[in-house]
Write a protein that holds these residues in place. Sequence first.
Motif, PDB file in Angstrom:
ATOM      1  N   LEU B 150     -15.817   4.433   9.041  1.00 36.19           N
ATOM      2  CA  LEU B 150     -16.952   5.290   8.677  1.00 36.19           C
ATOM      3  C   LEU B 150     -18.109   4.434   8.169  1.00 36.19           C
ATOM      4  O   LEU B 150     -19.276   4.704   8.465  1.00 36.19           O
ATOM      5  CB  LEU B 150     -16.528   6.315   7.621  1.00 36.19           C
ATOM      6  CG  LEU B 150     -15.514   7.372   8.087  1.00 36.19           C
ATOM      7  CD1 LEU B 150     -15.192   8.330   6.951  1.00 36.19           C
ATOM      8  CD2 LEU B 150     -16.048   8.135   9.293  1.00 36.19           C
ATOM      9  N   MET B 153     -19.822   3.021  11.077  1.00 38.49           N
ATOM     10  CA  MET B 153     -20.700   4.046  11.653  1.00 38.49           C
ATOM     11  C   MET B 153     -22.023   4.081  10.876  1.00 38.49           C
ATOM     12  O   MET B 153     -23.094   4.146  11.462  1.00 38.49           O
ATOM     13  CB  MET B 153     -19.975   5.399  11.596  1.00 38.49           C
ATOM     14  CG  MET B 153     -20.706   6.583  12.152  1.00 38.49           C
ATOM     15  SD  MET B 153     -21.910   7.321  11.018  1.00 38.49           S
ATOM     16  CE  MET B 153     -20.853   7.945   9.731  1.00 38.49           C
ATOM     17  N   LEU B 159     -27.839   3.431   7.945  1.00 37.77           N
ATOM     18  CA  LEU B 159     -27.893   4.081   6.639  1.00 37.77           C
ATOM     19  C   LEU B 159     -28.046   3.008   5.562  1.00 37.77           C
ATOM     20  O   LEU B 159     -27.429   1.954   5.651  1.00 37.77           O
ATOM     21  CB  LEU B 159     -26.608   4.885   6.384  1.00 37.77           C
ATOM     22  CG  LEU B 159     -26.288   5.997   7.376  1.00 37.77           C
ATOM     23  CD1 LEU B 159     -25.054   6.768   6.934  1.00 37.77           C
ATOM     24  CD2 LEU B 159     -27.466   6.964   7.516  1.00 37.77           C
ATOM     25  N   ARG B 163     -27.256   5.168   0.473  1.00 35.75           N
ATOM     26  CA  ARG B 163     -26.852   6.396   1.155  1.00 35.75           C
ATOM     27  C   ARG B 163     -25.399   6.302   1.633  1.00 35.75           C
ATOM     28  O   ARG B 163     -24.662   7.275   1.574  1.00 35.75           O
ATOM     29  CB  ARG B 163     -27.772   6.686   2.342  1.00 35.75           C
ATOM     30  CG  ARG B 163     -27.643   8.117   2.817  1.00 35.75           C
ATOM     31  CD  ARG B 163     -28.758   8.510   3.737  1.00 35.75           C
ATOM     32  NE  ARG B 163     -30.040   8.587   3.080  1.00 35.75           N
ATOM     33  CZ  ARG B 163     -30.458   9.640   2.371  1.00 35.75           C
ATOM     34  NH1 ARG B 163     -29.700  10.683   2.235  1.00 35.75           N
ATOM     35  NH2 ARG B 163     -31.644   9.629   1.823  1.00 35.75           N
ATOM     36  N   LYS B 164     -24.997   5.094   2.077  1.00 34.99           N
ATOM     37  CA  LYS B 164     -23.597   4.923   2.461  1.00 34.99           C
ATOM     38  C   LYS B 164     -22.707   5.206   1.255  1.00 34.99           C
ATOM     39  O   LYS B 164     -21.660   5.834   1.372  1.00 34.99           O
ATOM     40  CB  LYS B 164     -23.351   3.488   2.956  1.00 34.99           C
ATOM     41  CG  LYS B 164     -23.575   3.318   4.437  1.00 34.99           C
ATOM     42  CD  LYS B 164     -23.130   1.960   4.905  1.00 34.99           C
ATOM     43  CE  LYS B 164     -24.015   0.869   4.350  1.00 34.99           C
ATOM     44  NZ  LYS B 164     -23.712  -0.455   4.867  1.00 34.99           N
ATOM     45  N   ALA B 167     -22.904   9.096   0.585  1.00 35.12           N
ATOM     46  CA  ALA B 167     -22.400   9.995   1.625  1.00 35.12           C
ATOM     47  C   ALA B 167     -20.988   9.647   2.077  1.00 35.12           C
ATOM     48  O   ALA B 167     -20.277  10.503   2.590  1.00 35.12           O
ATOM     49  CB  ALA B 167     -23.342   9.967   2.835  1.00 35.12           C
ATOM     50  N   ILE B 168     -20.582   8.384   1.917  1.00 35.00           N
ATOM     51  CA  ILE B 168     -19.275   7.978   2.438  1.00 35.00           C
ATOM     52  C   ILE B 168     -18.315   7.589   1.320  1.00 35.00           C
ATOM     53  O   ILE B 168     -17.214   8.130   1.219  1.00 35.00           O
ATOM     54  CB  ILE B 168     -19.423   6.805   3.447  1.00 35.00           C
ATOM     55  CG1 ILE B 168     -20.321   7.219   4.603  1.00 35.00           C
ATOM     56  CG2 ILE B 168     -18.050   6.369   3.960  1.00 35.00           C
ATOM     57  CD1 ILE B 168     -20.679   6.108   5.560  1.00 35.00           C
ATOM     58  N   PRO B 171     -17.617  10.636  -1.671  1.00 31.19           N
ATOM     59  CA  PRO B 171     -16.731  11.730  -1.266  1.00 31.19           C
ATOM     60  C   PRO B 171     -15.317  11.268  -0.930  1.00 31.19           C
ATOM     61  O   PRO B 171     -14.355  12.002  -1.162  1.00 31.19           O
ATOM     62  CB  PRO B 171     -17.416  12.307  -0.016  1.00 31.19           C
ATOM     63  CG  PRO B 171     -18.813  11.829  -0.082  1.00 31.19           C
ATOM     64  CD  PRO B 171     -18.790  10.517  -0.788  1.00 31.19           C
ATOM     65  N   SER B 172     -15.164  10.029  -0.387  1.00 31.40           N
ATOM     66  CA  SER B 172     -13.807   9.552  -0.086  1.00 31.40           C
ATOM     67  C   SER B 172     -13.025   9.328  -1.361  1.00 31.40           C
ATOM     68  O   SER B 172     -11.807   9.452  -1.386  1.00 31.40           O
ATOM     69  CB  SER B 172     -13.830   8.210   0.660  1.00 31.40           C
ATOM     70  OG  SER B 172     -14.765   8.199   1.657  1.00 31.40           O
TER      71      SER B 172
END
Lengths: 248, 250
Positions: B150, B153, B159, B163-164, B167-168, B171-172
């Motif tokens: 991810l 990606m 990104l 932001r990574k 957004a990644i 939440p993980s």
Amino acid sequence: MKLEVCGVGKDYLIPVIDTVSFSVEAGEFVCLLGPNGCGKTTLLRIIGGIEPASRGRVTLAGRPVVVDERHDRKVGVVFQEDRLLPWLTLRDNVGLVLTPLGLGPAARRAVAERYLRLVGLAGFEDYYPGRVSGGMRQRAAIARALAIEPDLLLMDEPFGALDAQNRRIMQHEVRRIWRETGRTIVFVTHAIEEAVAIGTTLIMLSARPSRVRAAIRNADRTERGALTDDLNTMIMEEVARQQESPPS
Amino acid sequence: MRIWVARLHLPTLAVAAVLVAVWSALSWRYGAYVLPPPLSVLRGLVEVVVSGDIWRHAGASLGRIVVGFGGAVVVAVLLGLLVFLSRVAGGVVRDVLTVLNSTSVFVWIVISIIWFGLSNWAPIFTTFMITLPVVASNIVEGVASVDRRLLEMGDVYRLSGRRKFAAIVVPSTLPYLVAGMKVGFGLALKVSVVAEIFGVTSGIGYVMNYSREVLATQMVFVWALVMIAVMTLTDTLLFDSLSRRLMRWR
């Protein structure tokens, strides 16, 4: 945008890609074919600037593609897996990649919805990826790649995880989207029928360490049966060759 | 019908009834000082609720936990950020957590009495030191388990690092944080109560020890029940609803 691959090679512990050169004109739909393990995915990752080549170079519109987190290329990638963020709705997944383009929230939303509609996901914008089928997730991944209006769209066996029926439908869809958007596409697959059905140019790689075995125009798309047979013969030869000379 | 049986945990209730009967019998045999009868415990419970003692002591304990455990959560999140940003720092953090994880509660109680004397800060500090490695280990594990694919990606689509992260990575890691907080809070309650035996004049631990000293064994049982109630309530009301809210997408 024109893509040029000049003498690109890659070694891990063994040489995987020997030297590969080809060029892709803007608006072409290129399929990269070859036996399993010949470095198709690696080559695609080098083209996308995700990993560096051991030698040679890749240029996009004359500018060299280098691996750098702060790159400014507009390259959309559809991976083998959908790589959607499970905690974002399909709309937000597409919208997320629009943030570096400087679009406001309303514009991101509108663009995301437009591309979700294009791939046939109208009405599913508010769904989380876990709530839709594998085929729909892969469509969303394609919408995400298209939404940035990429100069180059890279697809790495994007339908590998789909069943035969969904695969057929998605091939048809990708072909339609390519015609409607005119994007330059490099599409990796090991399925010859798939390549013959959708590509305008087919590039067959040899067994590892790979070179270009054949580059075939498929624009008029006549004589598909004969072409498929030829390619099948080639791939069987390459597979046999790979088995004869195991990596030392 | 079947649903109601499941809701009420009827078999559990049956077992509880048997245990209360056995408890009554044993209490009759050994006397109220060793094992007070169930009825006197119930009476004691009503008494602390009516007098308001329950709120005073449970409130004091919870207040200390909120400060000590809350501080541990904040520091743990910062450590998680550090682990994300630097591989070297990640190794150091992991080693430190291993050491903290193998340190006994009693070590911190004794040290905190030496450092902070007989004050509120002793149980707070003890709670902090014991819950920090539990919550932080969870977060560090969460950060380490973020799907590399991810993040790749995110790189492909340009990104920004921030932001990574938002957004990644966040939440993980959230499920790990909530799981760590759940375990950490239970531990915080158990530990802070022990630390309250020394040197403070409020809180469930203090009042339990006091009850023992004045030979009111039934009140020891009452406060044990209060502790169980606090634990169960925070678990269902706070953490279960929190994790449900965070994991809506599942």
